[in-house]
Design an enzyme around this catalytic site. Structure first.
Site, PDB file in Angstrom:
ATOM      1  N   ILE A 120       0.815  -1.214   0.000  1.00  0.00           N
ATOM      2  CA  ILE A 120       0.000   0.000   0.000  1.00  0.00           C
ATOM      3  C   ILE A 120       0.850   1.266   0.000  1.00  0.00           C
ATOM      4  O   ILE A 120       0.311   2.362  -0.070  1.00  0.00           O
ATOM      5  CB  ILE A 120      -0.963   0.041   1.214  1.00  0.00           C
ATOM      6  CG1 ILE A 120      -0.208  -0.219   2.520  1.00  0.00           C
ATOM      7  CG2 ILE A 120      -2.120  -0.900   1.016  1.00  0.00           C
ATOM      8  CD1 ILE A 120      -1.047   0.011   3.739  1.00  0.00           C
ATOM      9  N   GLY A 179       8.325   4.260   0.676  1.00  0.00           N
ATOM     10  CA  GLY A 179       9.019   5.525   0.860  1.00  0.00           C
ATOM     11  C   GLY A 179      10.449   5.352   0.408  1.00  0.00           C
ATOM     12  O   GLY A 179      10.781   4.372  -0.274  1.00  0.00           O
ATOM     13  N   PHE A 218      12.782   4.607   2.267  1.00  0.00           N
ATOM     14  CA  PHE A 218      13.465   3.654   3.140  1.00  0.00           C
ATOM     15  C   PHE A 218      12.688   2.372   3.368  1.00  0.00           C
ATOM     16  O   PHE A 218      13.229   1.409   3.857  1.00  0.00           O
ATOM     17  CB  PHE A 218      13.742   4.317   4.503  1.00  0.00           C
ATOM     18  CG  PHE A 218      14.379   5.652   4.364  1.00  0.00           C
ATOM     19  CD1 PHE A 218      15.743   5.754   4.161  1.00  0.00           C
ATOM     20  CD2 PHE A 218      13.618   6.809   4.380  1.00  0.00           C
ATOM     21  CE1 PHE A 218      16.347   6.991   4.002  1.00  0.00           C
ATOM     22  CE2 PHE A 218      14.212   8.047   4.223  1.00  0.00           C
ATOM     23  CZ  PHE A 218      15.584   8.136   4.025  1.00  0.00           C
ATOM     24  N   SER A 219      11.416   2.409   3.077  1.00  0.00           N
ATOM     25  CA  SER A 219      10.613   1.234   3.454  1.00  0.00           C
ATOM     26  C   SER A 219       9.487   0.942   2.484  1.00  0.00           C
ATOM     27  O   SER A 219       9.149   1.776   1.628  1.00  0.00           O
ATOM     28  CB  SER A 219      10.044   1.446   4.848  1.00  0.00           C
ATOM     29  OG  SER A 219       9.777   2.786   5.063  1.00  0.00           O
ATOM     30  N   ARG A 220       8.947  -0.253   2.695  1.00  0.00           N
ATOM     31  CA  ARG A 220       7.737  -0.641   1.969  1.00  0.00           C
ATOM     32  C   ARG A 220       6.662  -0.914   2.998  1.00  0.00           C
ATOM     33  O   ARG A 220       6.951  -1.390   4.098  1.00  0.00           O
ATOM     34  CB  ARG A 220       7.990  -1.923   1.178  1.00  0.00           C
ATOM     35  CG  ARG A 220       8.890  -1.689   0.007  1.00  0.00           C
ATOM     36  CD  ARG A 220       8.674  -2.782  -0.996  1.00  0.00           C
ATOM     37  NE  ARG A 220       9.912  -3.518  -1.212  1.00  0.00           N
ATOM     38  CZ  ARG A 220       9.953  -4.712  -1.782  1.00  0.00           C
ATOM     39  NH1 ARG A 220       8.846  -5.322  -2.129  1.00  0.00           N
ATOM     40  NH2 ARG A 220      11.105  -5.313  -1.968  1.00  0.00           N
ATOM     41  N   ASP A 241       9.183  15.543  10.033  1.00  0.00           N
ATOM     42  CA  ASP A 241       8.930  15.123   8.648  1.00  0.00           C
ATOM     43  C   ASP A 241       7.442  15.258   8.313  1.00  0.00           C
ATOM     44  O   ASP A 241       6.856  14.380   7.673  1.00  0.00           O
ATOM     45  CB  ASP A 241       9.412  13.674   8.444  1.00  0.00           C
ATOM     46  CG  ASP A 241       9.661  13.350   6.968  1.00  0.00           C
ATOM     47  OD1 ASP A 241       9.792  14.289   6.154  1.00  0.00           O
ATOM     48  OD2 ASP A 241       9.731  12.155   6.633  1.00  0.00           O
ATOM     49  N   ASP A 245       4.686   8.014   9.966  1.00  0.00           N
ATOM     50  CA  ASP A 245       6.113   8.037   9.626  1.00  0.00           C
ATOM     51  C   ASP A 245       6.946   8.844  10.629  1.00  0.00           C
ATOM     52  O   ASP A 245       7.325   9.989  10.381  1.00  0.00           O
ATOM     53  CB  ASP A 245       6.321   8.577   8.205  1.00  0.00           C
ATOM     54  CG  ASP A 245       7.765   8.383   7.745  1.00  0.00           C
ATOM     55  OD1 ASP A 245       8.578   7.845   8.526  1.00  0.00           O
ATOM     56  OD2 ASP A 245       8.090   8.781   6.608  1.00  0.00           O
TER      57      ASP A 245
HETATM   58  N1  LIG Z   1      -0.295   2.864   8.689  1.00  0.00           N
HETATM   59  C1  LIG Z   1      -0.434   3.060   7.393  1.00  0.00           C
HETATM   60  N2  LIG Z   1      -1.629   2.893   6.799  1.00  0.00           N
HETATM   61  C2  LIG Z   1      -1.766   3.111   5.468  1.00  0.00           C
HETATM   62  N3  LIG Z   1      -0.767   3.481   4.650  1.00  0.00           N
HETATM   63  C3  LIG Z   1       0.447   3.677   5.190  1.00  0.00           C
HETATM   64  C4  LIG Z   1       0.674   3.474   6.579  1.00  0.00           C
HETATM   65  N4  LIG Z   1       1.977   3.729   6.834  1.00  0.00           N
HETATM   66  C5  LIG Z   1       2.528   4.080   5.666  1.00  0.00           C
HETATM   67  N5  LIG Z   1       1.630   4.045   4.656  1.00  0.00           N
HETATM   68  C6  LIG Z   1       1.862   4.362   3.241  1.00  0.00           C
HETATM   69  O1  LIG Z   1       3.202   4.040   2.908  1.00  0.00           O
HETATM   70  C7  LIG Z   1       3.912   5.208   2.494  1.00  0.00           C
HETATM   71  C8  LIG Z   1       5.343   5.118   2.978  1.00  0.00           C
HETATM   72  O2  LIG Z   1       5.367   5.004   4.398  1.00  0.00           O
HETATM   73  P1  LIG Z   1       6.397   5.842   5.244  1.00  0.00           P
HETATM   74  O3  LIG Z   1       6.263   7.265   4.899  1.00  0.00           O
HETATM   75  O4  LIG Z   1       6.186   5.501   6.667  1.00  0.00           O
HETATM   76  O5  LIG Z   1       7.761   5.234   4.715  1.00  0.00           O
HETATM   77  P2  LIG Z   1       9.213   5.897   4.684  1.00  0.00           P
HETATM   78  O6  LIG Z   1      10.103   5.006   3.905  1.00  0.00           O
HETATM   79  O7  LIG Z   1       9.633   6.194   6.061  1.00  0.00           O
HETATM   80  O8  LIG Z   1       8.895   7.210   3.894  1.00  0.00           O
HETATM   81  P3  LIG Z   1       9.729   8.494   3.604  1.00  0.00           P
HETATM   82  O9  LIG Z   1      10.400   8.247   2.315  1.00  0.00           O
HETATM   83  O10 LIG Z   1       8.625   9.511   3.522  1.00  0.00           O
HETATM   84  O11 LIG Z   1      10.621   8.744   4.757  1.00  0.00           O
HETATM   85  C9  LIG Z   1       3.120   6.379   3.088  1.00  0.00           C
HETATM   86  O12 LIG Z   1       3.283   7.560   2.353  1.00  0.00           O
HETATM   87  C10 LIG Z   1       1.695   5.850   2.988  1.00  0.00           C
HETATM   88  O13 LIG Z   1       1.180   6.038   1.706  1.00  0.00           O
HETATM   89 MG   LIG Z   2       7.036   8.884   4.659  1.00  0.00          MG
END
Ligand SMILES: Nc1ncnc2c1ncn2[C@@H]1O[C@H](COP(=O)(O)OP(=O)(O)OP(=O)(O)O)[C@@H](O)[C@H]1O
Ligand SMILES: [Mg+2]
Length: 482
Positions: free
Chosen positions: A235, A238, A240-242, A349, A366
Site C-alpha cells: 500500500i 518511501g 526507506f521502506s515498503r 517530517d 512516519d
Molecule cells: N499505517 C499506514 N496505513 C496506510 N498506509 C500507510 C501506513 N503507513 C505508511 N503508509 C503508506 O506508505 C507510504 C510510505 O510510508 P512511510 O512514509 O512511513 O515510509 P518511509 O520510507 O519512512 O517514507 P519516507 O520516504 O517519507 O521517509 C506512506 O506515504 C503511505 O502512503
Molecule cells: Mg514517509
C-alpha cells in the site's frame, strides 16, 4: 540522511530487552521471556532443578561446569507456552501443576542419565521407544536432560515417530507440514463484516494444521512476518521502506506492516531505525497519530506493525482537497503536534505523504525522523522541501517550530492542489516567508500560513496557539458534534 543500521551483539542486546505493555522491562533469552517463568508453575521446577544440581558431587559439578561452557539451554527445557514446539507439547502438559502427581500408564527403566550432551542417532535408548515416562518423572528427567543435552530433538523426533507409528500421520510429519505451511487465519467474531471475505485465507487445506498455535512456527527461526501475518497487498513505499496491508492470522484484523527496504547491518543503523518505534511507543495512543502495535527485527530489517489507514494525502496519488477538508486536516495534525510537543518530541517530517486518513480522521504517521525537543537525540532533517531555513543552517534550537513550518508548507501544497517541486524559486520563496497568493482562499487563512512560515522560528505560533485560532471554529464545532 535518514537512519537505520545496527550489528550482531548490539542487535542481540536490543532484541533481548523488551518493554511490556504494562511497562515491565523483561529480559528475553532468544524467544523465551523470563517473565513467563515467574508466572508459571514451571518456576518451582526450574528452581528445584537448580537445587538438585547443587546436590551433585563436586567432581560432577566440575564436569558439568566444563560442559556448560559450550552448552546452550534447550528451548524445550523452558517450555513457555508461547514458544513451545509441537514436539514439546507433552512435556508442557507435564509442567502443568495440576498434573504433577498424575502417573502416566507405564514407567520406564531409566537407570542412568548419560552425561553426553547430545544423543547420537544410534545412541537413542531402545527401551524408551516402547514406553512413556510417568509425568512427574518424565518432567524431572527431561529437565535434567535438557541441561545436559544440548539438542535432543533428533532423538525425540525418532522417539515420537516410533511411538506414533500406528497413527495414520505422525505428529512429527504434521509438525513439519505446519512449519512449511503458514498456520490458518482465525476469523474475528466480533467484527460485523468478514474481513477479506473473498480471499481463501481462513481455512480449507491450511486447517490441517489446526491445533498448532500460529506463533509456534515463528519460534523456530522462521519468519515472524510470514507466520503471524497474511500479506494482502503493498500500500505504500518511501525512500526507506515498503508498507503492506496485512491480515493478522490470530486475530483476523487488518494492519499495516512497514519494513525497511535495506538490511540494517550496523548497530548505529539499527539504533537509528529503532527510534521510530520508540517514539511511537512512547507517545502511546492519540486519535490523530497512527496507532502502533509492535515491531521486531527479521533478516536484519525492522518490521513495524501499525494501524491500517485508508490512504495518505500525497498529491501524487490524490485529487486536490476542498478548503474545508484541508482546514480539518490542519486542525487535527496540529492536535497531534501539540500532543507530541507536550511530551518533548518533534516529528521533523510533516508533509502530506506522512498524513494518513482513516474514516475521515487525519493521522500523523512516519516517525522515522522523530527526535527529542531537548536535542539529546540525533537530529536528522526530513524532506528538505518542508524544512525551514534554520534547519538548513543546522540551528536546532526550536524543533517544535520546525513542525509548524512543515505543516504550513504542507497546507500550502494541499490548498494549491499540486505537488511541490524538489527545488526552485517556489521553495526559496516559501522559506523566506513569501507566500504566493492563493486565489479563492480567505485572507484569514493566508495570513495564518504566513505566520506559520515565518523565517524566524520564535515568531511562528506553537501548536497550542494555532489550535486556538478562530479559523478553526467551524472544525471545532463539527468535531464536538460527532
Ligand atoms: N499505517 C499506514 N496505513 C496506510 N498506509 C500507510 C501506513 N503507513 C505508511 N503508509 C503508506 O506508505 C507510504 C510510505 O510510508 P512511510 O512514509 O512511513 O515510509 P518511509 O520510507 O519512512 O517514507 P519516507 O520516504 O517519507 O521517509 C506512506 O506515504 C503511505 O502512503
Ligand atoms: Mg514517509
Amino acid at each position: 540522511m535518514k537512519r537505520k543500521n545496527f550489528s550482531g551483539s548490539e542487535m542481540q542486546a536490543a532484541n533481548a530487552m523488551t518493554v511490556s505493555p504494562t511497562g515491565h522491562l523483561t529480559e528475553q533469552i532468544g524467544q523465551v521471556t523470563l517473565l513467563a517463568f515467574q508466572e508459571t508453575p514451571s518456576v518451582s521446577r526450574f528452581q528445584k532443578l537448580m537445587d538438585d544440581r547443587d546436590l551433585l558431587s563436586s567432581s560432577d559439578i566440575n564436569i558439568a561446569a566444563d560442559e556448560e561452557k559450550d552448552c546452550i539451554l534447550s528451548q524445550d527445557f523452558f517450555c513457555t507456552p508461547d514458544y513451545i514446539t509441537p514436539d514439546g507439547q507433552l512435556i508442557s502438559n507435564c509442567f502443568d501443576s495440576n498434573k504433577d502427581n498424575v502417573p502416566c500408564p507405564k514407567s520406564p527403566e531409566k537407570s542412568k542419565i548419560s552425561r553426553s550432551k547430545r544423543y547420537r542417532q544410534e545412541e537413542v535408548p531402545h527401551d524408551i521407544l516402547d514406553t512413556v515416562l510417568p509425568c512427574h518423572q518424565q518432567n524431572e528427567d527431561h529437565a535434567t536432560d535438557s541441561l545436559e543435552y544440548e539438542d535432543d530433538r533428533l532423538g525425540k523426533t525418532l522417539i515420537d515417530e516410533v511411538t506414533q507409528k500406528k497413527k495414520y500421520v505422525s505428529q512429527s510429519a504434521v509438525a513439519l507440514r505446519c512449519r512449511v505451511m503458514p498456520p490458518p487465519c482465525i476469523k474475528n467474531p466480533y467484527l460485523s463484516e468478514t474481513v477479506m471475505q473473498d480471499l481463501d485465507i481462513f481455512g480449507n487445506q491450511r486447517s490441517k494444521c489446526t491445533g498448532f498455535f500460529p506463533s509456534v512456527t515463528g519460534g523456530d527461526g522462521g519468519s515472524r512476518y510470514r507466520t503471524d501475518f497474511h500479506e494482502i497487498e503493498q500500500i505504500g513505499f518511501g525512500n526507506f521502506s515498503r508498507v503492506f496491508k496485512v491480515l493478522k492470522r490470530i486475530d483476523g484484523c487488518l494492519y499495516a506492516v512497514k519494513y525497511s527496504i535495506r538490511q540494517l547491518h550496523q548497530n548505529t543503523e539499527r539504533r537509528r531505525a529503532l527510534m521510530e518505534v520508540q517514539a511511537l511507543a512512547a507517545l502511546g495512543s492519540h486519535e490523530n497519530i497512527v496507532g502502533y502495535y509492535s515491531s521486531w527485527f527479521e533478516n536484519e530489517q525492522l518490521y513495524i506493525q501499525m494501524e491500517l489507514c485508508d490512504r495518505s494525502l500525497s498529491l501524487h496519488t490524490n485529487p486536490p482537497m476542498s478548503t474545508e477538508k484541508v482546514l480539518a486536516a490542519m486542525y487535527q495534525i496540529a492536535k497531534a503536534l501539540q500532543f507530541m510537543h507536550e511530551r518533548g518530541i518533534a516529528h521533523l517530517d510533516v508533509k502530506p505523504d506522512n498524513i494518513y486518513m482513516k474514516n475521515g480522521v487525519y493521522k500523523l504517521g512516519d516517525f522515522g525522523f522523530a527526535t527529542l525537543l531537548n536535542r539529546t537525540l540525533p537530529v536528522d532533517e526530513g524532506d528538505a522541501r518542508y524544512m525551514p531555513p534554520e534547519i538548513l543552517n543546522e540551528n536546532y534550537e526550536y524543533l517544535d517550530k520546525v513542525d509548524i513550518f512543515s505543516l504550513g508548507v504542507a497546507v500550502y501544497e494541499l490548498l494549491k492542489g499540486s505537488p511541490l517541486p524538489d527545488s526552485g524559486t517556489q521553495l526559496l520563496n516559501l522559506r523566506e516567508g513569501k507566500i504566493p497568493l492563493l486565489p479563492g482562499h480567505s485572507m484569514q487563512l493566508q495570513n495564518l500560513l504566513k505566520m506559520m512560515l515565518d523565517p524566524v522560528p520564535v515568531r511562528r505560533p506553537s501548536a497550542k496557539k494555532l489550535l486556538e485560532n478562530p479559523i478553526f471554529d467551524r472544525v471545532r464545532r463539527s468535531n464536538t458534534s460527532t
